[in-house]
Scaffold this active site. Structure first.
Site, PDB file in Angstrom:
ATOM      1  N   THR A  76      53.147  65.737 -27.279  1.00 41.02           N
ATOM      2  CA  THR A  76      51.697  65.529 -27.428  1.00 41.02           C
ATOM      3  C   THR A  76      51.010  65.395 -26.068  1.00 41.02           C
ATOM      4  O   THR A  76      50.063  66.121 -25.753  1.00 41.02           O
ATOM      5  CB  THR A  76      51.451  64.252 -28.271  1.00 41.02           C
ATOM      6  N   VAL A  77      51.516  64.468 -25.240  1.00 37.93           N
ATOM      7  CA  VAL A  77      50.841  64.190 -23.969  1.00 37.93           C
ATOM      8  C   VAL A  77      51.079  65.317 -22.954  1.00 37.93           C
ATOM      9  O   VAL A  77      50.137  65.771 -22.285  1.00 37.93           O
ATOM     10  CB  VAL A  77      51.312  62.819 -23.413  1.00 37.93           C
ATOM     11  N   ASP A 130      54.435  47.310 -26.659  1.00 42.09           N
ATOM     12  CA  ASP A 130      53.618  48.285 -25.920  1.00 42.09           C
ATOM     13  C   ASP A 130      52.524  47.563 -25.113  1.00 42.09           C
ATOM     14  O   ASP A 130      52.319  47.840 -23.932  1.00 42.09           O
ATOM     15  CB  ASP A 130      53.012  49.273 -26.935  1.00 42.09           C
ATOM     16  N   GLY A 181      45.530  54.868 -21.915  1.00 45.71           N
ATOM     17  CA  GLY A 181      45.325  56.313 -22.047  1.00 45.71           C
ATOM     18  C   GLY A 181      44.307  56.893 -21.093  1.00 45.71           C
ATOM     19  O   GLY A 181      44.466  56.845 -19.872  1.00 45.71           O
ATOM     20  N   LYS A 196      51.902  47.072 -20.873  1.00 44.69           N
ATOM     21  CA  LYS A 196      50.644  47.396 -20.199  1.00 44.69           C
ATOM     22  C   LYS A 196      50.098  46.195 -19.426  1.00 44.69           C
ATOM     23  O   LYS A 196      49.628  46.340 -18.297  1.00 44.69           O
ATOM     24  CB  LYS A 196      49.614  47.895 -21.223  1.00 44.69           C
TER      25      LYS A 196
HETATM   26  N1  HSE Z   1      51.198  53.573 -29.081  1.00 44.00           N
HETATM   27  C1  HSE Z   1      50.127  53.287 -28.200  1.00 44.00           C
HETATM   28  C2  HSE Z   1      48.940  52.775 -28.977  1.00 44.00           C
HETATM   29  C3  HSE Z   1      49.642  54.472 -27.418  1.00 44.00           C
HETATM   30  O1  HSE Z   1      48.988  52.669 -30.204  1.00 44.00           O
HETATM   31  O2  HSE Z   1      47.953  52.446 -28.340  1.00 44.00           O
HETATM   32  C4  HSE Z   1      50.367  54.696 -26.162  1.00 44.00           C
HETATM   33  O3  HSE Z   1      50.592  53.515 -25.448  1.00 44.00           O
END
Ligand code: HSE
Length: 422
Positions: free
Chosen positions: A13-14, A201, A134, A205
């Protein structure tokens, strides 16, 4: 015109979004930035993906060494994800003096020291704008827009999957498990949703962002983490009555040199701009001692938004060459981290509907130095009732002690939910 040769690792995807942007906006980048960026090679085992993007098969390789040994490639952009084999590929590229651009938050958060050491050894640039939030230029803002500031605080909705689920629970009254299934059906959540719903996740970050904000490494193990799987619509609805919206927040603070970093569900006042960020959108609120408040909002995932951040780093790396940012300012010591944090709390408990119950609970909170702000009781049924308390600001450790004591009371059937208020 300066020519820049790029290799893409991964065409999912990315990676696919990055390739499309580099084709579609190649002329724009030439005109606006004086750079002719050419994708020289793509590492991906699946020809279906490259064929779908009309990539010449001669550009596709299965072997990282084809890329490392190619002197026309100055920048390696990674969109494979996960630790292996991405880590060894990026370390090889950095040590060979190629700038690396990555969207890989897990790798950056878990292997920060190794990646920085490799960049230093190869005198190479290491860029990871796409790893956090993102397409939103949060890292550029922290590094290139806020140099005049001590960053005091950062609060963000940095995971779109959980924000989508919590928004569905809030707006439609859908319970967690159904909202998760819906998110999976729409492609927002993975088949194994753990990384998102358990807060991993978001913790990757905030480890990266707080390191950049506070100029020393905040390792992942110093980030407190709680996910959203035990959140119920009942609590979200009580929050609404109290003028608050529930979000999964990533928070980092520097309180006079004491650092805290945490990820957990939290109620925010409806008047706070983060309360209005819904669906799969992300947003981060920053507080600098000179500039004051800054709020960034946008898409935290997806092919083109994340590709946009990768291409921005490619342009940046092409212009700056070697390491522009010095990420090697050491690591905070254990004693630099706050041993505790303070906030307000929302507490829902089920209690016997007998006279004196509320008084006993309030006494226990009082003895433990927890000051109550409001009490909400309704729907008394069969002799017991749910009560919702909110508190004034108190320490987390203090609160845990108070809750342990409250649970000992005969009239308290259970403490059903404890949610922080930010
Ligand atoms: N899985 C992440 C989200 C996107 O739901 O924001 C990429 O870090």
């Amino acid at each position: 015109m300066k020519k820049t040769g790029v290799a893409l690792l991964g065409l999912g995807t990315v990676g696919g979004g990055t390739y499309r942007i580099l084709q579609q906006n190649r002329e724009l980048i030439k005109k606006a930035h004086g750079l002719d960026i050419e994708v020289i090679k793509i590492l991906d085992r699946d020809y279906n993906k490259s064929d779908a993007l009309n990539v010449d098969r001669a550009k596709v390789t299965f072997d990282i060494d084809d890329i490392i040994s190619d002197p026309s490639i100055g920048i390696v952009a990674e969109a494979i994800g996960g630790i292996n084999p991405a880590k060894s590929f990026l370390i090889k590229a950095l040590e060979a003096g190629k700038s690396v651009v990555t969207a890989n938050k897990e790798l950056c958060a878990k292997c920060w020291d190794e990646l920085n050491a490799a960049a230093k050894k190869g005198k190479a640039g290491f860029y990871f704008e796409a790893s956090c939030v993102g397409g939103v230029p949060i890292i550029r803002t922290l590094m290139d827009g806020m140099q005049a500031n001590n960053i005091l605080e950062m609060k963000g909705i940095v995971n779109g999957t959980t924000n989508y689920i919590l928004s569905a629970m809030t707006q439609c009254g859908t319970e967690y498990s159904d909202a998760l299934k819906e998110a999976q059906k729409l492609g927002y959540a993975e088949a194994n949703p753990t990384a998102d719903v358990d807060g991993f996740d978001a913790s990757y970050k905030i480890s990266i962002l707080s390191t950049l904000a506070f100029h020393k490494h905040v390792p992942l193990e110093k980030v407190y983490r709680e996910g959203i799987s035990s959140i119920s619509v009942e609590d979200i609805n009580y929050g609404k009555e109290l003028g608050m919206t529930l979000k999964l927040l990533a928070i980092a603070k520097n309180n006079g040199g004491k650092i805290e970093a945490r990820v957990h569900p939290a109620f925010v006042d409806n008047a706070h701009p983060l309360a209005t960020v819904s669906g799969s959108f992300n947003a981060v609120h920053l507080l600098g001692d000179m500039v004051g408040d800054i709020m960034l909002y946008g898409r935290g995932a997806g092919d083109l938004p994340t590709g946009s951040a990768i291409v921005s780093d490619i342009v940046y790396a092409a212009n700056k060459g070697g390491a522009k940012y010095n990420y090697n300012n050491g690591t905070f010591k254990d004693s630099d981290f706050a041993g505790d944090f303070t906030c307000k709390y929302y507490i829902r408990m089920n209690v016997s509907d007998k006279s004196g119950t509320l008084g006993k609970i309030a006494t226990v909170f009082g003895k433990n130095k927890v000051s109550l702000q409001s009490v909400l009781q309704k729907d008394v049924k069969d002799g017991f009732a749910p009560i919702v308390f909110t508190t004034h600001e108190t320490g987390e450790k203090n609160m845990q002690k108070a809750l342990a004591a409250v649970k000992e009371l005969d009239s308290v059937i259970d403490v059903a939910a404890v949610i922080r208020i930010e």
